[in-house]
Design a protein around this motif. Structure first.
Motif, PDB file in Angstrom:
ATOM      1  N   CYS A 232      -8.910   2.238 -27.791  1.00 20.06           N
ATOM      2  CA  CYS A 232      -8.129   1.330 -28.649  1.00 20.06           C
ATOM      3  C   CYS A 232      -6.648   1.401 -28.318  1.00 20.06           C
ATOM      4  CB  CYS A 232      -8.363   1.688 -30.115  1.00 20.06           C
ATOM      5  SG  CYS A 232     -10.044   1.333 -30.710  1.00 20.06           S
ATOM      6  N   ALA A 233      -6.137   2.593 -28.074  1.00 23.66           N
ATOM      7  CA  ALA A 233      -4.721   2.733 -27.726  1.00 23.66           C
ATOM      8  C   ALA A 233      -4.419   2.023 -26.413  1.00 23.66           C
ATOM      9  CB  ALA A 233      -4.344   4.204 -27.640  1.00 23.66           C
ATOM     10  N   ALA A 234      -5.335   2.173 -25.423  1.00 23.35           N
ATOM     11  CA  ALA A 234      -5.113   1.506 -24.142  1.00 23.35           C
ATOM     12  C   ALA A 234      -5.130  -0.010 -24.309  1.00 23.35           C
ATOM     13  CB  ALA A 234      -6.168   1.945 -23.137  1.00 23.35           C
ATOM     14  N   VAL A 235      -6.109  -0.524 -25.073  1.00 21.13           N
ATOM     15  CA  VAL A 235      -6.191  -1.965 -25.297  1.00 21.13           C
ATOM     16  C   VAL A 235      -4.954  -2.457 -26.054  1.00 21.13           C
ATOM     17  CG1 VAL A 235      -7.484  -3.786 -26.480  1.00 21.13           C
ATOM     18  CG2 VAL A 235      -8.695  -2.026 -25.188  1.00 21.13           C
ATOM     19  N   GLY A 236      -4.544  -1.717 -27.100  1.00 22.17           N
ATOM     20  CA  GLY A 236      -3.380  -2.124 -27.876  1.00 22.17           C
ATOM     21  C   GLY A 236      -2.111  -2.135 -27.063  1.00 22.17           C
ATOM     22  N   VAL A 237      -1.897  -1.086 -26.276  1.00 18.45           N
ATOM     23  CA  VAL A 237      -0.685  -1.017 -25.449  1.00 18.45           C
ATOM     24  C   VAL A 237      -0.686  -2.146 -24.419  1.00 18.45           C
ATOM     25  CG1 VAL A 237       0.535   0.363 -23.728  1.00 18.45           C
ATOM     26  CG2 VAL A 237      -0.321   1.443 -25.817  1.00 18.45           C
ATOM     27  N   ALA A 238      -1.861  -2.375 -23.792  1.00 21.65           N
ATOM     28  CA  ALA A 238      -1.934  -3.444 -22.794  1.00 21.65           C
ATOM     29  C   ALA A 238      -1.662  -4.800 -23.433  1.00 21.65           C
ATOM     30  CB  ALA A 238      -3.310  -3.438 -22.122  1.00 21.65           C
ATOM     31  N   ALA A 239      -2.225  -5.037 -24.627  1.00 22.77           N
ATOM     32  CA  ALA A 239      -2.007  -6.325 -25.299  1.00 22.77           C
ATOM     33  C   ALA A 239      -0.547  -6.509 -25.686  1.00 22.77           C
ATOM     34  CB  ALA A 239      -2.901  -6.418 -26.538  1.00 22.77           C
ATOM     35  N   VAL A 240       0.081  -5.447 -26.224  1.00 15.42           N
ATOM     36  CA  VAL A 240       1.479  -5.546 -26.632  1.00 15.42           C
ATOM     37  C   VAL A 240       2.388  -5.771 -25.423  1.00 15.42           C
ATOM     38  CG1 VAL A 240       3.404  -4.240 -27.601  1.00 15.42           C
ATOM     39  CG2 VAL A 240       1.193  -4.232 -28.752  1.00 15.42           C
ATOM     40  N   VAL A 241       2.139  -4.995 -24.346  1.00 16.12           N
ATOM     41  CA  VAL A 241       2.971  -5.152 -23.147  1.00 16.12           C
ATOM     42  C   VAL A 241       2.796  -6.546 -22.549  1.00 16.12           C
ATOM     43  CG1 VAL A 241       3.312  -4.330 -20.788  1.00 16.12           C
ATOM     44  CG2 VAL A 241       3.031  -2.690 -22.655  1.00 16.12           C
ATOM     45  N   GLU A 242       1.533  -7.017 -22.489  1.00 19.05           N
ATOM     46  CA  GLU A 242       1.285  -8.341 -21.921  1.00 19.05           C
ATOM     47  C   GLU A 242       1.913  -9.442 -22.765  1.00 19.05           C
ATOM     48  OE1 GLU A 242       0.006 -11.249 -19.359  1.00 19.05           O
ATOM     49  OE2 GLU A 242       0.094  -9.065 -19.110  1.00 19.05           O
ATOM     50  N   LEU A 243       1.780  -9.344 -24.100  1.00 17.04           N
ATOM     51  CA  LEU A 243       2.371 -10.363 -24.963  1.00 17.04           C
ATOM     52  C   LEU A 243       3.897 -10.344 -24.857  1.00 17.04           C
ATOM     53  CD1 LEU A 243       2.031 -12.553 -27.112  1.00 17.04           C
ATOM     54  CD2 LEU A 243       2.113 -10.723 -28.848  1.00 17.04           C
ATOM     55  N   ASP A 244       4.468  -9.151 -24.842  1.00 17.36           N
ATOM     56  CA  ASP A 244       5.923  -9.060 -24.719  1.00 17.36           C
ATOM     57  C   ASP A 244       6.390  -9.656 -23.396  1.00 17.36           C
ATOM     58  OD1 ASP A 244       8.530  -7.746 -25.752  1.00 17.36           O
ATOM     59  OD2 ASP A 244       8.350  -6.993 -23.700  1.00 17.36           O
ATOM     60  N   GLY A 245       5.680  -9.357 -22.328  1.00 17.41           N
ATOM     61  CA  GLY A 245       6.048  -9.934 -21.038  1.00 17.41           C
ATOM     62  C   GLY A 245       5.877 -11.442 -21.016  1.00 17.41           C
ATOM     63  N   PHE A 246       4.794 -11.935 -21.633  1.00 18.68           N
ATOM     64  CA  PHE A 246       4.556 -13.376 -21.653  1.00 18.68           C
ATOM     65  C   PHE A 246       5.640 -14.114 -22.431  1.00 18.68           C
ATOM     66  CE2 PHE A 246       2.706 -17.031 -23.926  1.00 18.68           C
ATOM     67  CZ  PHE A 246       2.372 -17.834 -22.842  1.00 18.68           C
ATOM     68  N   LEU A 247       5.959 -13.624 -23.631  1.00 19.58           N
ATOM     69  CA  LEU A 247       6.979 -14.288 -24.444  1.00 19.58           C
ATOM     70  C   LEU A 247       8.350 -14.175 -23.804  1.00 19.58           C
ATOM     71  CD1 LEU A 247       5.853 -13.221 -28.040  1.00 19.58           C
ATOM     72  CD2 LEU A 247       5.433 -15.398 -26.850  1.00 19.58           C
ATOM     73  N   THR A 248       8.644 -13.026 -23.206  1.00 14.09           N
ATOM     74  CA  THR A 248       9.925 -12.886 -22.512  1.00 14.09           C
ATOM     75  C   THR A 248      10.007 -13.839 -21.323  1.00 14.09           C
ATOM     76  OG1 THR A 248      10.025 -10.561 -23.183  1.00 14.09           O
ATOM     77  CG2 THR A 248      11.476 -11.244 -21.388  1.00 14.09           C
TER      78      THR A 248
ATOM     79  N   PRO B  94      17.912 -15.718 -28.387  1.00 16.50           N
ATOM     80  CA  PRO B  94      17.642 -14.496 -29.168  1.00 16.50           C
ATOM     81  C   PRO B  94      16.238 -13.941 -28.896  1.00 16.50           C
ATOM     82  CG  PRO B  94      17.538 -16.432 -30.584  1.00 16.50           C
ATOM     83  CD  PRO B  94      18.050 -16.914 -29.253  1.00 16.50           C
ATOM     84  N   LEU B  95      16.137 -12.609 -28.877  1.00 16.07           N
ATOM     85  CA  LEU B  95      14.855 -11.912 -28.698  1.00 16.07           C
ATOM     86  C   LEU B  95      14.140 -11.666 -30.019  1.00 16.07           C
ATOM     87  CD1 LEU B  95      15.800  -9.221 -26.029  1.00 16.07           C
ATOM     88  CD2 LEU B  95      14.256 -11.160 -25.722  1.00 16.07           C
ATOM     89  N   GLU B  96      14.766 -11.993 -31.139  1.00 17.91           N
ATOM     90  CA  GLU B  96      14.181 -11.678 -32.442  1.00 17.91           C
ATOM     91  C   GLU B  96      12.806 -12.324 -32.626  1.00 17.91           C
ATOM     92  OE1 GLU B  96      12.986 -11.996 -36.469  1.00 17.91           O
ATOM     93  OE2 GLU B  96      13.747 -13.704 -35.300  1.00 17.91           O
ATOM     94  N   PRO B  97      12.576 -13.611 -32.253  1.00 15.32           N
ATOM     95  CA  PRO B  97      11.222 -14.165 -32.395  1.00 15.32           C
ATOM     96  C   PRO B  97      10.178 -13.410 -31.562  1.00 15.32           C
ATOM     97  CG  PRO B  97      12.832 -15.915 -32.130  1.00 15.32           C
ATOM     98  CD  PRO B  97      13.547 -14.647 -31.829  1.00 15.32           C
ATOM     99  N   VAL B  98      10.591 -13.036 -30.335  1.00 13.71           N
ATOM    100  CA  VAL B  98       9.662 -12.275 -29.483  1.00 13.71           C
ATOM    101  C   VAL B  98       9.342 -10.922 -30.112  1.00 13.71           C
ATOM    102  CG1 VAL B  98       9.364 -11.206 -27.224  1.00 13.71           C
ATOM    103  CG2 VAL B  98      10.443 -13.460 -27.416  1.00 13.71           C
ATOM    104  N   GLN B  99      10.376 -10.215 -30.553  1.00 14.38           N
ATOM    105  CA  GLN B  99      10.171  -8.902 -31.145  1.00 14.38           C
ATOM    106  C   GLN B  99       9.354  -8.988 -32.428  1.00 14.38           C
ATOM    107  OE1 GLN B  99      14.203  -7.568 -31.590  1.00 14.38           O
ATOM    108  NE2 GLN B  99      14.407  -6.941 -29.423  1.00 14.38           N
ATOM    109  N   ALA B 100       9.593 -10.027 -33.236  1.00 18.50           N
ATOM    110  CA  ALA B 100       8.823 -10.178 -34.467  1.00 18.50           C
ATOM    111  C   ALA B 100       7.343 -10.399 -34.160  1.00 18.50           C
ATOM    112  CB  ALA B 100       9.381 -11.335 -35.293  1.00 18.50           C
ATOM    113  N   THR B 101       7.076 -11.246 -33.144  1.00 19.17           N
ATOM    114  CA  THR B 101       5.680 -11.497 -32.774  1.00 19.17           C
ATOM    115  C   THR B 101       5.019 -10.227 -32.242  1.00 19.17           C
ATOM    116  OG1 THR B 101       6.269 -13.775 -32.227  1.00 19.17           O
ATOM    117  CG2 THR B 101       4.195 -12.929 -31.362  1.00 19.17           C
TER     118      THR B 101
END
Length: 489
Positions: A26-42, A159-166
């Motif tokens: 679960c930690a691996a899946v969560g970290v991968a999802a968060v990193v991927e989403l952050d990279g995608f939105l950025t 602003p990065l606030e929408p990305v960080q909030a998501t």
């Protein structure tokens, strides 16, 4: 890590291992999802910055306010999303900086920018890529630098606030969902592992019942076999092998018990049959010694030896017969026995038989009475005192003690002799164990090694225990009679 409690049972270890593996997954899946989403939105922000270009900071470059030329390609803020940041840099100086507020209005930010903000902005490279910065007046921003017409640098930021909030929202949802999944999996996994290990638990229960059985002697009834499961599984193979081992153990115990019964019967029959001829030999020898006629000295000496050895053999036969009867579980007499009187009489007899020793007693003020066989308990005391007399040198101090511990009577015989040798200490209460020549070098005779065996057998028949504590200069035999054997004096 060493201070963390570790699961001890196999069930706990399997459950803990399952939960840990799931937690890591679960930690691996969560970290991968968060990193991927952050990279995608950025990346989406970078794409917007490329599409927007330096139009907004270009309007600042020419000193045109958005309200002065609505619709101008450099001063129009209506196409800029709220929060868009623009800045113009000349060298290491920020000449103009503004941010788009809601309502297509821009706000000059040159004054609120701190020196640290200026250093941060001037450090952004004009490589056409987005860079994440933090401004004290605005917070986190994604900025992109481009070269202006006059050689200056134009910065555009979103602003990065929408990305960080998501991203934070995803982290919260993942934590809640994965936490619930771990809790449900832990409970379900524990139930599943418990159900899967039920055959092994039954094997362990059967083994525990077998371990509580007295397997040393006597007839032993083993508990029912452990239920067998699928022989193709590991637990099934363990149960099958364990049941097969119990079968072998039961066969061995049955054969051993049959051999013991035959030996007991033989010892009892042989002892009983030998009593008459031994008594007859002793009687004839004594009768020959009473003959008033002349007898050669050699013959007289031989008759004396025959009488002495037949007496010794008769005592040995009586001891063997007693042990055989005790082994067969023959009931003893159950009547009140004054242990204080037995100690007095036994020490008096020992003092007469061994005047070279120093005999003392330590008795309580009140008489101690137990329920048992008077003759056999007297034999226990006599054998212990005779053991001290025969196996220690002259001048040894022997102390007979009697005391009570709660409702338990404790008989003790202590001597300051050389002690029992280490190599026979563990078998000192076994039959035919002799150590007279080791404890007393000047003594070459001795019994058959049955005295202490009788002490142990009689004590056990009374429900008590006998123990030995020995070292050079201090040897103590202790007989304890259980609480149920005591009666009021």
């Amino acid at each position: 890590m060493r201070r963390l409690p570790r699961p001890r049972t196999l069930r706990a270890r399997l459950t803990a291992g399952l939960v840990v593996l799931l937690a890591l997954s679960c930690a691996a899946v969560g970290v991968a999802a968060v990193v991927e989403l952050d990279g995608f939105l950025t990346g989406r922000l970078d794409q917007q910055l490329r599409e927007t270009g330096p139009r907004f900071p270009a309007s600042l470059e020419h000193g045109v306010r958005p309200s002065d030329h609505d619709g101008d390609e450099h001063g129009d803020t209506r196409k800029q999303p709220a929060g868009t940041f623009g800045a113009r840099l000349v060298g290491d100086t920020v000449t103009q900086a503004a941010v788009v507020r809601p309502g297509d209005q821009s706000t000059d930010l040159t004054a609120p920018l701190s020196a640290r903000d200026v250093r941060t902005l001037t450090a952004v490279r004009t490589d056409g890529r987005g860079h994440s910065v933090h401004l004290s007046a605005l917070g986190g921003y994604r900025v992109m630098a481009a070269t202006g017409r006059d050689g200056d640098v134009l910065l555009t930021g979103l602003p990065l606030e929408p990305v960080q909030a998501t991203v934070h929202r995803l982290e919260l949802v993942a934590a809640v969902v994965f936490g619930a999944a771990l809790a449900v999996t832990g409970v379900a996994g524990a139930l599943w592992v418990r159900w899967s290990l039920r055959p092994l638990s039954r094997v362990a229960d059967t083994a525990a019942r077998v371990s509580e059985l007295p397997l040393a002697n006597g007839e032993v009834a083993l508990p029912p076999r452990a239920p067998e499961s699928d022989p193709r599984s590991e637990v099934g193979r363990v149960a099958t092998a364990f049941n097969r081992m119990l079968g072998h153990v039961e066969d061995a115990l049955t054969k051993r018990h049959a051999v013991e019964e035959r030996l007991r019967g033989f010892a009892a029959d042989a002892s009983h049959e030998l009593r008459t001829p031994v008594a007859s030999v002793r009687g004839h020898a004594e009768l020959a010694l009473l003959n008033p006629g002349p007898v050669p000295p050699e013959v007289h000496r031989a008759l004396e030896r025959i009488a002495a050895e037949s007496t010794r053999m008769g005592e040995m036969v009586d001891d063997l017969l007693l042990l055989a009867r005790l082994d067969a579980g023959r009931p003893l007499e159950r009547r009140p026995v004054d242990l204080t009187r037995l100690v007095l009489d036994a020490v008096t007899d020992a003092r007469a038989a061994g005047p070279g020793h120093r005999w003392t007693m330590e008795l309580p003020e009140e008489p101690v009475t137990v329920v048992g066989d008077t003759h056999r308990l007297q034999q226990v005391l006599a054998n212990l005192l005779a053991n001290a007399r025969l196996h220690t040198p002259a001048g040894t101090a022997v102390v007979a003690t009697l005391e009570t511990e709660g409702t338990t009577a404790v008989l003790g015989v202590h001597d300051d002799g050389p002690g029992v040798p280490d190599d026979i200490r563990s078998g000192v209460f076994e039959r035919f164990t002799r150590a007279d020549h080791r404890r007393r070098p000047d003594h070459h005779g001795g019994g058959a090694g049955l005295g202490l065996a009788i002490v142990a057998a009689v004590t056990e028949a009374h429900g008590g225990t006998v123990g030995l504590d020995t070292r050079p200069g201090a040897t103590t035999f202790t007989v304890r009679l259980p609480a149920g054997a005591l009666s009021s004096a």
